[in-house]
Design a protein around this motif. Structure first.
Motif, PDB file in Angstrom:
ATOM      1  N   MET A 308       0.843  -1.207   0.000  1.00 48.22           N
ATOM      2  CA  MET A 308       0.000   0.000   0.000  1.00 48.22           C
ATOM      3  C   MET A 308       0.870   1.246   0.000  1.00 48.22           C
ATOM      4  O   MET A 308       2.033   1.223   0.394  1.00 48.22           O
ATOM      5  N   ARG A 309       0.258   2.346  -0.451  1.00 51.27           N
ATOM      6  CA  ARG A 309       0.966   3.611  -0.501  1.00 51.27           C
ATOM      7  C   ARG A 309       0.418   4.522   0.578  1.00 51.27           C
ATOM      8  O   ARG A 309      -0.770   4.479   0.899  1.00 51.27           O
ATOM      9  N   SER A 310       1.284   5.345   1.164  1.00 48.63           N
ATOM     10  CA  SER A 310       0.834   6.303   2.182  1.00 48.63           C
ATOM     11  C   SER A 310      -0.119   7.307   1.532  1.00 48.63           C
ATOM     12  O   SER A 310       0.032   7.635   0.361  1.00 48.63           O
ATOM     13  N   PRO A 311      -1.103   7.824   2.291  1.00 51.13           N
ATOM     14  CA  PRO A 311      -1.988   8.835   1.705  1.00 51.13           C
ATOM     15  C   PRO A 311      -1.199  10.061   1.253  1.00 51.13           C
ATOM     16  O   PRO A 311      -1.669  10.833   0.425  1.00 51.13           O
ATOM     17  N   GLY A 312       0.009  10.260   1.771  1.00 49.80           N
ATOM     18  CA  GLY A 312       0.847  11.369   1.324  1.00 49.80           C
ATOM     19  C   GLY A 312       1.544  11.060   0.000  1.00 49.80           C
ATOM     20  O   GLY A 312       2.257  11.892  -0.516  1.00 49.80           O
TER      21      GLY A 312
ATOM     22  N   ASP B  62      -5.592  -1.926   7.630  1.00 49.66           N
ATOM     23  CA  ASP B  62      -4.580  -1.104   6.972  1.00 49.66           C
ATOM     24  C   ASP B  62      -5.181  -0.257   5.865  1.00 49.66           C
ATOM     25  O   ASP B  62      -4.878   0.928   5.735  1.00 49.66           O
ATOM     26  N   ARG B  63      -6.037  -0.874   5.042  1.00 49.70           N
ATOM     27  CA  ARG B  63      -6.667  -0.148   3.943  1.00 49.70           C
ATOM     28  C   ARG B  63      -7.454   1.049   4.478  1.00 49.70           C
ATOM     29  O   ARG B  63      -7.456   2.125   3.901  1.00 49.70           O
ATOM     30  N   THR B  66      -4.994   3.821   6.377  1.00 50.42           N
ATOM     31  CA  THR B  66      -4.055   4.546   5.515  1.00 50.42           C
ATOM     32  C   THR B  66      -4.735   4.994   4.224  1.00 50.42           C
ATOM     33  O   THR B  66      -4.061   5.352   3.275  1.00 50.42           O
ATOM     34  N   ARG B  68      -6.748   7.284   1.550  1.00 49.71           N
ATOM     35  CA  ARG B  68      -6.649   8.712   1.245  1.00 49.71           C
ATOM     36  C   ARG B  68      -7.785   9.510   1.862  1.00 49.71           C
ATOM     37  O   ARG B  68      -7.620  10.667   2.216  1.00 49.71           O
ATOM     38  N   ARG B 163       1.379   3.168  11.817  1.00 50.45           N
ATOM     39  CA  ARG B 163       0.587   3.607  10.645  1.00 50.45           C
ATOM     40  C   ARG B 163       0.503   5.125  10.586  1.00 50.45           C
ATOM     41  O   ARG B 163       0.448   5.720   9.514  1.00 50.45           O
ATOM     42  N   ASN B 167       1.587   7.423   7.526  1.00 50.35           N
ATOM     43  CA  ASN B 167       0.755   8.443   6.906  1.00 50.35           C
ATOM     44  C   ASN B 167       1.449   9.796   6.841  1.00 50.35           C
ATOM     45  O   ASN B 167       1.310  10.534   5.875  1.00 50.35           O
TER      46      ASN B 167
END
Lengths: 342, 477
Positions: A308-312, B62-63, B66, B68, B163, B167
Motif C-alpha cells: 500500500m501507498r501512504s496517503p501522502g 490497513d486499507r 491509511t 486517502r 501507521r 501516513n
C-alpha cells in the motif's frame, strides 16, 4: 524601555552583521579560514598533486598548468616552485618539471588521504555525493600518514574511492583504473563503468544527477558530435560528449548485458499488489543504508510485493519476507528488481 | 618478529597484486553473499506450514487507516479523543491531590512544626520550600501523565502508531525528518523527557537527533496549565463571557500548533546545517495488529509514571523549592536576594515584553515547569507588596481569576506580557529532567547544549520581535 524602532533597528543590524560574519561557506569567518588555509604548505601539496596527476596521464606539467590548477598568478607559482625545489620535492631541468622520489611520496600521500576521505564520507556519513570532493580537498591536508593508515584500516583497506579512482597503498603502490572513455566504446557493445572523473565539478554534478556509479553496465546506442545516448540500468541517458568523456569504462563480453525487460526494473515501479524478485541493490547505496537493506532481507532472489501507498503518496509499504516494511521512493529506487507475474 | 624470508616476501607480493584483482566492492559482495547464503540455508531449514503472512483483517484495517479519504480524519479524531480524555480526566484527580497535599497536609505540617517549636526558618525552608514545591509538581503532573501515557501505550500496542508514522512521513520527509518523529512529538505533548526517550524507535542517526532536539517544541504537560491560565484570564477576557472559553481554548491550540510549525522549521534548518553529515537510513516496519493487553498496560504504565514523576519531583523540584524559599528570605540590606536578581533582569525582561519576575520564575522553573505560575504569583506579591500572598518564598495560586488578573495588572502587565509569556513558555530551554534525558540518550555534550540553548535563544528572539512590533503598532505598550 528603549524606543521600539531603535531596538528593532539595532536587532536587525546585529543579525545582519552576524549573518555577514558567520554565514556558512560565504561568511567572513568562513572566507578568512579559507584564505588562512591557503598557506605555503597547502599550495605546495596541491602543486605536487597536480604534477603527479599530469605524470600519470603522460602529460607535461608546466608553470602555466600549475598556476591554473592552483588558481594563482604565475609569479606566485614561480616562487612556489623555487621553494619546492629547495625542499627537494621536484627538479626542474630543461624547462621540464619532475617529481623527486620524496615529492612523489608526498603526492601519493595527499592522493591517498583525499581518496580515503571520500570513501569515508561515502560509507559513514550522510553527506551528499556532490559534497564529497570539496570536503576531501580540505581533509587531505589535515591527515597525517599515520591517520590515513588508521582510516584505511578502519574502512577495511578499500582499493578504490567512490568515483572509481584507485587508492594508493601505504607503500605508494598505485594502479590505473584501466578504463577508456565512454565515447570510445563501440556502439551497442556493453561496458562496465569503472571511473567517474570528479573534476570539474559542473560535469561531475551532471554525472551524479544522471545517477551513474562505478559498477554499472552501460551500452552506447548513439554517439554523435553533439550528444551521446546510452542505456544503463534500464534508463536511457543523454549527455554531451564532454560529459560522456569523463566516464571511463572497460569493455565487457557480449553476454554480460542483460536483455531489456518490460521497462520495470526498479522497486518503485511496482503498483500495490504487484510482486517482483530482487536482482541487486544499486551501487549508489552504500554503507549503513546498504547494510540496513540486507538486514531487512532485501537480497538477490528475495520476492517483494508492494502492499500500500501512504496517503501522502510516499512512502510505500512492501511485504518483504512476511514483514510489512515501508520504504521511501529514493530508497526503493535503489533496488533493482525483475517483475514476476502472479 | 622474524626476518622476512624470500617465501613470505613472495606471499605478500602475491597478496598485494591479488588485492587489485579481486574487484572493487569486494567487501560488499562478500557480505551480500554471506547474507544470501544465510537466507538460502534458512529457507531450506525453516518450513512454514500454511504460507499466509498477512491476515485479511490486518489488510482491511490497513486499507482503512491509511486510505486517502479516512486516513487523516481518523487520525485527528483518535488524537483529539486522547487529548480530551487526558485534559478533562486529569482535572478531578489533580484537584483531589491539590486538596490533599496543598490544602490539608501542608497546614497540618505547619501546625506540627509549630507544636514542636521548630524555628521559623527551618519550618519555612523544609515545609514552605521543599515540601510545597514537591507537592505542587506531583499534583499538577501526576494525573495527566497517568492518563495520557497508558492511552498512548494502548494505541502503540495495538499497532496503530506505526501507521500514523506511515501516513505522516511525507510531511516529515520534506523537513528532513523521519515519520516516526510524529510519535515522539505526540509523546512530547505528554512529557518532553518521555518524548526524547521515545525517539529510540527512530533508527536513523540524523533523524533521531533532529527528533531529540526539536522535541521541546511539543508543548508538554507541565506547560499546559500556564498556557490555559494566561489564555483564559487575558485573552478570554477580551471577548464577551460566552465566547471566553472558546477563544482561550483556541489560543492555547494555536500556541501548540505554532510549536508544531517550529518543529518543522527547526528540523528543516538543522538537517541542512548542523546535522548535514549525519548518517540517514530510513525504514519503517508496520507490525501486525494485536489486541492490546489493556489491564497490564494500564497497571505498568501507571506504576512507571508514578515512580518517574515522584523521582523527578524529589530530585529536581525539591531542591528548587529550597532555593526559591532561601532567595526570597535571605536579605541583604533589607532587600531579599531574589529582588536583586529581579531588578537586575527587569530591563532585559521589559525589552522582550516580559518582566524580571517572569525571567526569574523561568530560572527557578528549570527543574519543573509546573511551578512557573505559583512562583510568578509569589514573586509578584513580593515585589509589589500587594496583599493576598502566603508569605515570602511560599508558592500559592489564587482562587479567583479576577484576583490573579488584578495582581498582574498591579505589577504593570499588559496583553503583550501575557502573549509573550505564552510564547516564551512554548519556546524556552527544556526542563532539567529533559536535558538530563537528552544527555543520556545522545551521550554527547555538544548535542545536549544545542538542544538546551537553541530554544531559549529562539525564545528571546521571538518575544523580542513580537514586543517591538507590538509596541510600534500599538503606539507604546
Amino acid at each position: 524601555m528603549p524606543d521600539p524602532l531603535i531596538a528593532l533597528g539595532t536587532a536587525v543590524l546585529i543579525i545582519t552583521l552576524a549573518a555577514f560574519l558567520f554565514w556558512p561557506e560565504h561568511g567572513w569567518l568562513a572566507r578568512w579560514r579559507q584564505t588562512n588555509q591557503l598557506n605555503e604548505r597547502i599550495r605546495s601539496e596541491d602543486a605536487l598533486k597536480h604534477i603527479h596527476k599530469f605524470e600519470m596521464k603522460g602529460r607535461r606539467p608546466t608553470l602555466e598548468s600549475i598556476s591554473g590548477a592552483l588558481n594563482n598568478s604565475q609569479n606566485d607559482t614561480a616562487q612556489l616552485i623555487a621553494a619546492m625545489q629547495a625542499n627537494n620535492f621536484l627538479t626542474v631541468a630543461d624547462g621540464e618539471i619532475h617529481l623527486t622520489p620524496q615529492g612523489r611520496d608526498s603526492a601519493l600521500h595527499i592522493i591517498r588521504a583525499h581518496r580515503l576521505w571520500e570513501r569515508y564520507l561515502a560509507e559513514e556519513t550522510g553527506f551528499q555525493q556532490s559534497e564529497w570532493h570539496g570536503q576531501a580537498e580540505l581533509a587531505e591536508h589535515r591527515l597525517t600518514p599515520a591517520q590515513a593508515d588508521a582510516l584505511a584500516f578502519h574502512l577495511g583497506n578499500p582499493t578504490h574511492d567512490p568515483h572509481g579512482d584507485p587508492i594508493p597503498t601505504a607503500d605508494g603502490a598505485l594502479v590505473a583504473h584501466g578504463g577508456q572513455p565512454l565515447t570510445t566504446l563501440p556502439l551497442d557493445s556493453p561496458g562496465l563503468i569503472v571511473h567517474l572523473e570528479d573534476e570539474p565539478e559542473v560535469i561531475y554534478a551532471q554525472l551524479a544527477a544522471e545517477d551513474l556509479h562505478p559498477g554499472m553496465v552501460v551500452r552506447v546506442t548513439e554517439s554523435a558530435p553533439e550528444r551521446v545516448r546510452f542505456w544503463s540500468n534500464g534508463d536511457e541517458h543523454l549527455v554531451a560528449p564532454i560529459v560522456a568523456g569523463n566516464i571511463s569504462v572497460i569493455p565487457l563480453p557480449e553476454d554480460e548485458m542483460e536483455e531489456d525487460t518490460d521497462g520495470c526494473e526498479r522497486l518503485t515501479c511496482l503498483s500495490p499488489g504487484e510482486t517482483a524478485v530482487v536482482v541487486n541493490i544499486s551501487n549508489a547505496s552504500r554503507g549503513p543504508e546498504r547494510r540496513r537493506f540486507m538486514d531487512l532481507g532485501i537480497l538477490p532472489g528475495t520476492s517483494i510485493t508492494a502492499e500500500m501507498r501512504s496517503p501522502g503518496g510516499d512512502p510505500t509499504a512492501y511485504i518483504i519476507r512476511g514483514a510489512l516494511i515501508a520504504l521511501r521512493h529514493e530508497q526503493a529506487n535503489l533496488i533493482k528488481v525483475k517483475k514476476t507475474g502472479d | 618478529m622474524t626476518v622476512q624470508t624470500g617465501a613470505t616476501q613472495a606471499i605478500l607480493e602475491t597478496a598485494d597484486s591479488l588485492r587489485w584483482q579481486i574487484g572493487r566492492e569486494f567487501h560488499e559482495h562478500l557480505m551480500e553473499d554471506i547474507y544470501t547464503d544465510a537466507t538460502h540455508i534458512a529457507d531450506r531449514a525453516v518450513t512454514r506450514p500454511d504460507e499466509k503472512p498477512r491476515f485479511d483483517l490486518d489488510r482491511t484495517i490497513d486499507r482503512l487507516v491509511t486510505s486517502r479519504i479516512f486516513g487523516f480524519p481518523l487520525m485527528i479524531l483518535l488524537f483529539t479523543i486522547v487529548f480530551w480524555l487526558t485534559i478533562s480526566g486529569a482535572n478531578v484527580p489533580s484537584s483531589w491531590l491539590a486538596t490533599l497535599l496543598l490544602d490539608t497536609i501542608h497546614p497540618l505540617l505547619k501546625q506540627g512544626a509549630a507544636a514542636i517549636g521548630m524555628p521559623w526558618w527551618l519550618d519555612g525552608f523544609l515545609i514552605d520550600g521543599m515540601y510545597l514545591a514537591t507537592a505542587w509538581v506531583v499534583s499538577v503532573m501526576l494525573p495527566p501523565m497517568a492518563i495520557f501515557f497508558p492511552l498512548f501505550t494502548l494505541l502503540e500496542d495495538f499497532g496503530y502508531l506505526p501507521r500514523v508514522a506511515f501516513n505522516l512521513d511525507n510531511a516529515f520527509k520534506k523537513s528532513g525528518a523521519h515519520g516516526k518523529q510524529a510519535l515522539s512529538m505526540m509523546m512530547g505533548f505528554g512529557c518532553n523527557a518521555a518524548g526524547v526517550v521515545a525517539t529510540r524507535v527512530i533508527d536513523s542517526p540524523r533523524e533521531r537527533l533532529i527528533a531529540i532536539i526539536t522535541n521541546n517544541f511539543a508543548l508538554c504537560n507541565g506547560r499546559w496549565p500556564t498556557q490555559i491560565l494566561i489564555a483564559s484570564i487575558f485573552i478570554g477576557g477580551l471577548v464577551p463571557a460566552y465566547l471566553g472559553g472558546l477563544i482561550s481554548a483556541l489560543s492555547v491550540v494555536a500556541i501548540a500548533l505554532l510549536g508544531v510549525l517550529f518543529t518543522f522549521l527547526v528540523s528543516w534548518s538543522l538537517s541542512r546545517t548542523l546535522l548535514k553529515g549525519e548518517v540517514s537510513t530510513f525504514s519503517l516496519e508496520l507490525p501486525p495488529y494485536r489486541p492490546p493487553r489493556i489491564w497490564q498496560t494500564i497497571y505498568t504504565s501507571v506504576i512507571d509514571r508514578t515512580l518517574i514523576v515522584l523521582w523527578r519531583a524529589i530530585t529536581f523540584a525539591m531542591p528548587a523549592g529550597a532555593v526559591i524559599w532561601l532567595t526570597a528570605n535571605v536579605t541583604i540590606g533589607g532587600t531579599s536576594v531574589v529582588e536583586y536578581v529581579i531588578n537586575f533582569l527587569n530591563p532585559l525582561g521589559i525589552l522582550v515584553g516580559l518582566n524580571g519576575v517572569i525571567l526569574v520564575a523561568y530560572i527557578f522553573a528549570i527543574p519543573a515547569n509546573e511551578i512557573v505560575i505559583p512562583t510568578i504569583l509569589m514573586l509578584t506579591v513580593l515585589v509589589t507588596g500587594a496583599g493576598g500572598g502566603a508569605g515570602a518564598g511560599v508558592m500559592f495560586e489564587l482562587e479567583s481569576q479576577a484576583d490573579t488578573l488584578a495582581l498582574f495588572y498591579a505589577d504593570g502587565w499588559t496583553l503583550l506580557t501575557a502573549v509573550n509569556l505564552m510564547l516564551f513558555s512554548l519556546i524556552h530551554n527544556p526542563c532539567s529532567t529533559t536535558i538530563y534525558t537528552i544527555y543520556k540518550e545522545t551521550g554527547s555534550k555538544k548535542w545536549t547544549a544545542v538542544a538546551s540553548l537553541l530554544p531559549v535563544v529562539m525564545g528571546f528572539v521571538v518575544t523580542f520581535f513580537v514586543a517591538q512590533i507590538w509596541r510600534l503598532v500599538a503606539g507604546i505598550g
